[in-house]
Write a protein that holds these residues in place. Sequence first.
Motif: not given
Lengths: 341, 518
Positions: B141-147, B353-356, B386-388, B406-408
Amino acid sequence: MTERRRTVCFTSASYSYLDRARTLFHTVEEFHPEWDRVLVLVDEPAPGLTERPEVGDNYRTLKYSELGIEGLSAWAFEHNVVEMCTAVKGAALCQLLGAGYDRAVYLDPDIALFGRMDEVESLLEVHDIVLTPHLLAPERGMGIEDNELSALKHGVFNLGFLAVANRPEGNRAAQWWRDRLLQFCFEDIPNGVFTDQKWWDLAPAFFPSTAVLRHRGYNVASWNLSDRLISINRDGSVLAGAEPLVFFHFTKVDTVGEEMLVRYAGNSTAVLEILKWYRARVRERAVSNLPKGYWHFSTYADGRAVTREDRLAMRRLRAAGKNPDDPFRSLVSIAQLEGAV
Amino acid sequence: MSDVDIAGREFDAAYYGAMYGGSLPSGTDLLAHFCEQGWKEGKNPTDWFDTRYYLARYPDIVAAQMNPFVHFLLAGRIEGREPQRPLNPVRSVIEAARYPDWPAEVSQLGDRTAAQLLADGLASSPRRGRTIVSVSHDDYALSLGGIQNVVSDEAQEAVALDLNFLHLSPSHAGVIRLAPAEHTVVRVRLNGEAIGEVSSADLAAAIRGAGNTSRPLFVIHHLAGHSPESLASLIERVQAAATFYWAHDYFSACPSYALLRNDIEFCGGPPPSSAACRVCTYGPARPQHLERVTSFLDRVQAIVLHPSRSAARTWQKATRRALQSNKVAPLAKLLPSATVRRREGNDLPLRVAHLGARSYPKGWSQFEALAFRLRKDPRYEFLQFGYDGPEVRPSYIKSIPVAVSSGSRDAMTEALVEHQVDIAVLWSMCDETFGFTAYEAMAAGCGVVVRAGSGNVPYALAAEGWGALVLGSLDDLVVAFENGGAIADLAASDRNYGAVLSTAGSFGIVDFWQALHD
């Protein structure tokens, strides 16, 4: 099936290279637990430094003073640290062969094993001496100056490695080397002498049973890296060129050596990984309480530095037959003393 | 010519401002500052010239007391002198690689209040269905990522199906290694609400005391930060009906979860006694790590799930385990649409582009090298989506911050479409188990340049019939862009937009549904 032989592996170092010597001996024990291990210690302990081997040390110490070298103090005075650490190798080799070992393998303290030295053991069945050349093939470009000319100056063979069998010719070679080193183990390239190493250019002519080990996995270093690029492969092997890496020689990796490795490493990161591994091992074996740049023979007893001029003066004095008893205790610099005489 | 004239030719004011501007009065002439005093203070004029390194490496320049950057531009470059430490990016990665220490522990009791909260929460939960115990390496709930997105999807499905969703994450966040065997405290989230830190024993008691006659199901997405032994004990104590184990990466085989030897080169997981493992910083820990994970999988009779066939094969080689009961379950599908991609406005420059994130495993180092080489080429414009993060952002690559949460979930695809990206360079340095960015690039109608051997990504593209340019090395990549023909063709080819549809993780798997209804 080969008869079981007693082999001793020895190295020569001052306290400032003890961390490397310990790393070397841990890798030697890993791959050749059946070999004895001896450190020829070319130093005296600094104040606060324990002389006994520390816990975890897996070798026996043979001190420079136990090699039967006459006029030891004045003789030592003639040599800088590299010269003295290499000068004792011949005497140590003779002593170890004299003690009854069937084979003696010398390795520089800044070497680490990555596999067994089976090829050396096989060669020693038939040959009395095994040497590794600096280079196995002609160079190109920058390498000609960096490496080929360098080999002409410093010696065809790299004496970070030497293996000798305790047979008549092996013993003759050991005694010849010991004798030469007692007299002429100096960095004097213009006169064709480079410490203990350049002498062995004569070996193939003097000693027919000399073997030149051409396996590229032995004695890999910045000077021959471009001819045997290190690769770490999916099957888990670490290769030098097409051969398994047996030992790597990490010369001067704290200073200019690293940039030389990078220059010749090509696109591969493997050498950088091995370098990191080595540095971590050496850090683990650091000697505590060692003052930076310490070497017992670098100063007079009262702490004044012994200069190169002092050493050269001592060589001239000894050549003229004068053998001062304890030059390190002299209150006057030896260079001055010689000038006055 | 003055120093300012010479240095000005290649001085990067944007870089200098970003690096040092904070300590300078606004309106400062940055180039003049660098020439007058900046270089003496060891400041760099661009991201590819290291002032301190140059002076340390070349004492003759120090002795001459001249501006090192000026020297380099006038003579040093032609003389073959190095403007920065050679191979600096890779050397930095290798030097930083290390197997992490486990932080000193204070107590293994957890928080008694949290334990009570959990017990009450479960006992009085309005949800009638069984409990899903979800385990991963951080708080989804607090972090981002595929998993984290997969875990979120499962949490949402659990709500829809009236199941209790109990999530366990490590009490020490961010330590990517197994916890010691005796470690039992975990952070708990119940049905989306953060509960606190609870010990294994209290956890078992709360689950058993839930009054729910159905046995819980365990879904493990990652073991980092957890003690597999404590987890196995918990699974046994609560008599779990089944344990599903997702191999989203190769942490099963090695503490280096992407199988990057010394964080730098994909190794495939050779035998732990090999020479390669011996020189790897993760090597000494690997045998015990591998043994603990495989013992865990055996003990709980885990059903191992792989997001792709490619991942299953790599996993099998690296763990040396047979795949008998393993399953392959993709994490998403591509839904092509009928809408053909059209680029508005000028065709050039092509947007590449580089994605990620700007991280080495994602191929950032190589993308940066490519962009640096072509920074003055009018045919291309380089961007990063991606992540800045805190890493230095070179001025020749535009950064577009994108957070896929998860929301976007479509944030990446939307950003790629919005910025009309022509070419996505997918240059993962390891075997991707799935490759979400490939799906996002396809959904956004991008042409794709992909590194051969980057795990599932080339397969995913091929499976969708997406004609990508597959290249082997950074040299090949640079040559392709310099020549330009293949790249231009790729950019010009017809492609449709699409959408990425996630498969809701474990809820997309037959075996899981069966276990749910047993």
